[in-house]
Motif scaffolding. Structure first.
Motif, PDB file in Angstrom:
ATOM      1  N   ILE A  18     122.094   3.538 -13.703  1.00  0.00           N
ATOM      2  CA  ILE A  18     120.821   3.631 -14.452  1.00  0.00           C
ATOM      3  C   ILE A  18     120.395   2.232 -14.876  1.00  0.00           C
ATOM      4  O   ILE A  18     121.182   1.465 -15.424  1.00  0.00           O
ATOM      5  CB  ILE A  18     120.967   4.511 -15.723  1.00  0.00           C
ATOM      6  N   ARG A  19     119.125   1.892 -14.575  1.00  0.00           N
ATOM      7  CA  ARG A  19     118.562   0.609 -15.057  1.00  0.00           C
ATOM      8  C   ARG A  19     117.729   0.940 -16.294  1.00  0.00           C
ATOM      9  O   ARG A  19     116.606   1.424 -16.184  1.00  0.00           O
ATOM     10  CB  ARG A  19     117.735  -0.056 -13.955  1.00  0.00           C
ATOM     11  N   PHE A  20     118.307   0.720 -17.460  1.00  0.00           N
ATOM     12  CA  PHE A  20     117.703   1.157 -18.719  1.00  0.00           C
ATOM     13  C   PHE A  20     116.584   0.210 -19.133  1.00  0.00           C
ATOM     14  O   PHE A  20     116.783  -1.011 -19.225  1.00  0.00           O
ATOM     15  CB  PHE A  20     118.766   1.226 -19.821  1.00  0.00           C
ATOM     16  N   LYS A  21     115.405   0.764 -19.384  1.00  0.00           N
ATOM     17  CA  LYS A  21     114.261  -0.027 -19.843  1.00  0.00           C
ATOM     18  C   LYS A  21     114.307  -0.075 -21.363  1.00  0.00           C
ATOM     19  O   LYS A  21     114.036   0.930 -22.036  1.00  0.00           O
ATOM     20  CB  LYS A  21     112.944   0.607 -19.362  1.00  0.00           C
ATOM     21  N   ARG A  58     112.274   7.903 -29.480  1.00  0.00           N
ATOM     22  CA  ARG A  58     111.341   6.823 -29.141  1.00  0.00           C
ATOM     23  C   ARG A  58     109.895   7.296 -29.112  1.00  0.00           C
ATOM     24  O   ARG A  58     108.971   6.498 -29.270  1.00  0.00           O
ATOM     25  CB  ARG A  58     111.761   6.174 -27.812  1.00  0.00           C
ATOM     26  N   GLU A  95     117.174  11.965 -16.896  1.00  0.00           N
ATOM     27  CA  GLU A  95     117.708  11.091 -15.843  1.00  0.00           C
ATOM     28  C   GLU A  95     119.224  10.958 -15.999  1.00  0.00           C
ATOM     29  O   GLU A  95     119.948  10.790 -15.042  1.00  0.00           O
ATOM     30  CB  GLU A  95     117.040   9.699 -15.924  1.00  0.00           C
ATOM     31  N   TYR A  96     119.723  11.051 -17.240  1.00  0.00           N
ATOM     32  CA  TYR A  96     121.154  10.835 -17.488  1.00  0.00           C
ATOM     33  C   TYR A  96     121.794  11.931 -18.337  1.00  0.00           C
ATOM     34  O   TYR A  96     122.657  11.668 -19.149  1.00  0.00           O
ATOM     35  CB  TYR A  96     121.395   9.465 -18.119  1.00  0.00           C
ATOM     36  N   LEU A 120     108.490   6.649 -22.446  1.00  0.00           N
ATOM     37  CA  LEU A 120     108.827   6.514 -21.028  1.00  0.00           C
ATOM     38  C   LEU A 120     108.804   7.860 -20.315  1.00  0.00           C
ATOM     39  O   LEU A 120     109.310   8.857 -20.837  1.00  0.00           O
ATOM     40  CB  LEU A 120     110.245   5.901 -20.968  1.00  0.00           C
ATOM     41  N   ALA A 122     110.325   9.525 -17.070  1.00  0.00           N
ATOM     42  CA  ALA A 122     111.327   9.349 -16.001  1.00  0.00           C
ATOM     43  C   ALA A 122     111.241  10.568 -15.083  1.00  0.00           C
ATOM     44  O   ALA A 122     110.316  10.662 -14.277  1.00  0.00           O
ATOM     45  CB  ALA A 122     112.711   9.142 -16.611  1.00  0.00           C
ATOM     46  N   LEU A 150     108.472   5.532 -14.676  1.00  0.00           N
ATOM     47  CA  LEU A 150     109.375   5.233 -13.555  1.00  0.00           C
ATOM     48  C   LEU A 150     108.868   6.033 -12.362  1.00  0.00           C
ATOM     49  O   LEU A 150     109.248   7.190 -12.167  1.00  0.00           O
ATOM     50  CB  LEU A 150     110.826   5.601 -13.912  1.00  0.00           C
TER      51      LEU A 150
HETATM   52  N1  LIG Z   1     115.849   4.313 -17.142  1.00  0.00           N
HETATM   53  C1  LIG Z   1     115.542   4.622 -18.414  1.00  0.00           C
HETATM   54  N2  LIG Z   1     115.385   3.640 -19.332  1.00  0.00           N
HETATM   55  C2  LIG Z   1     115.069   3.952 -20.618  1.00  0.00           C
HETATM   56  N3  LIG Z   1     114.916   5.191 -21.058  1.00  0.00           N
HETATM   57  C3  LIG Z   1     115.065   6.191 -20.187  1.00  0.00           C
HETATM   58  N4  LIG Z   1     114.962   7.534 -20.324  1.00  0.00           N
HETATM   59  C4  LIG Z   1     115.202   8.110 -19.128  1.00  0.00           C
HETATM   60  N5  LIG Z   1     115.478   7.183 -18.201  1.00  0.00           N
HETATM   61  C5  LIG Z   1     115.392   5.966 -18.830  1.00  0.00           C
END
Ligand SMILES: Nc1ncnc2[nH]cnc12
Ligand SMILES: O=P(O)(O)OC[C@H]1O[C@H](OP(=O)(O)OP(=O)(O)O)[C@H](O)[C@@H]1O
Length: 170
Positions: A18-21, A58, A95-96, A120, A122, A150
């Motif tokens: 996972i590339r967390f933003k 968030r 996503e996770y 966000l 996803a 994303l």
């Molecule tokens: N890649 C991601 N970065 C930050 N928040 C998220 N929530 C779900 N996927 C994410």
């Protein structure tokens, strides 16, 4: 404003791959925070929004200032067991992982025009659950707004023909 410059990417968080933003770097920049909130609010200023709805956590951070900017109220969608009055609940995939959200049954009146705001988009699981909760209470979702989308996860496909607005795409 180039919002991408303000967002930090953390690889392998919270899970490998996972590339967390990370938006905390944008939030701590006063000019970027104000510009982001105003850009979202400007997009929906003429839509006669009655309420902004945002998911924990968030979604609160972005949704509440958007509501303030639009001059309307804010309704929180909370993780289970946090809201004190009678609630409706919806489970969803992320996503996770997976999670659930709740809303107070009296938070929305039938026919109210709702803007859903989160940081966000996803997979769209969270937003879809949010839409279902709002519609269960008789609210009309007139727009969905995000700081980040994303696009490779195709969350929009979960959201039918609803108006989706995002400031930054990856
Ligand atoms: N890649 C991601 N970065 C930050 N928040 C998220 N929530 C779900 N996927 C994410
Ligand atoms: O489109 P999806 O795949 O549903 O993912 C997007 C959601 O994931 C994150 O929230 P998270 O559940 O990690 O909670 P947090 O805001 O409390 O960090 C993010 O803030 C969105 O709400």
């Amino acid at each position: 404003m180039n919002f991408k410059d303000k967002i930090r990417i953390i690889p392998d968080f919270p899970k490998p791959g996972i590339r967390f933003k990370d938006i905390t770097t944008l939030l701590r920049d006063g000019q970027a925070l104000r510009a982001a909130v105003q850009e979202i609010a400007n997009r929906f200023r003429d839509e006669k929004i009655d309420l902004v709805v945002g998911p924990e956590a968030r979604g609160f951070v972005i949704g509440t200032p958007v509501a303030y900017e639009l001059g309307c109220g804010f309704v929180p969608l909370r993780k289970p067991g946090k809201l004190p009055a009678e609630t409706a609940k919806m489970e969803y995939g992320l996503e996770y992982g997976k999670d659930a959200l709740e809303i107070h049954l009296d938070a929305i009146q039938p026919g109210q025009r709702i803007l859903l705001v989160d940081d966000l988009l996803a997979t769209g699981g969270t937003t879809r659950a949010a839409v279902e909760l709002v519609e269960k209470l008789g609210g009309q979702v007139v727009g969905l707004a995000f700081l980040i989308e994303l696009t490779y996860l195709e969350g929009r496909k979960q959201l039918g023909d609803k108006e989706v607005f995002s400031l930054v795409q990856y």
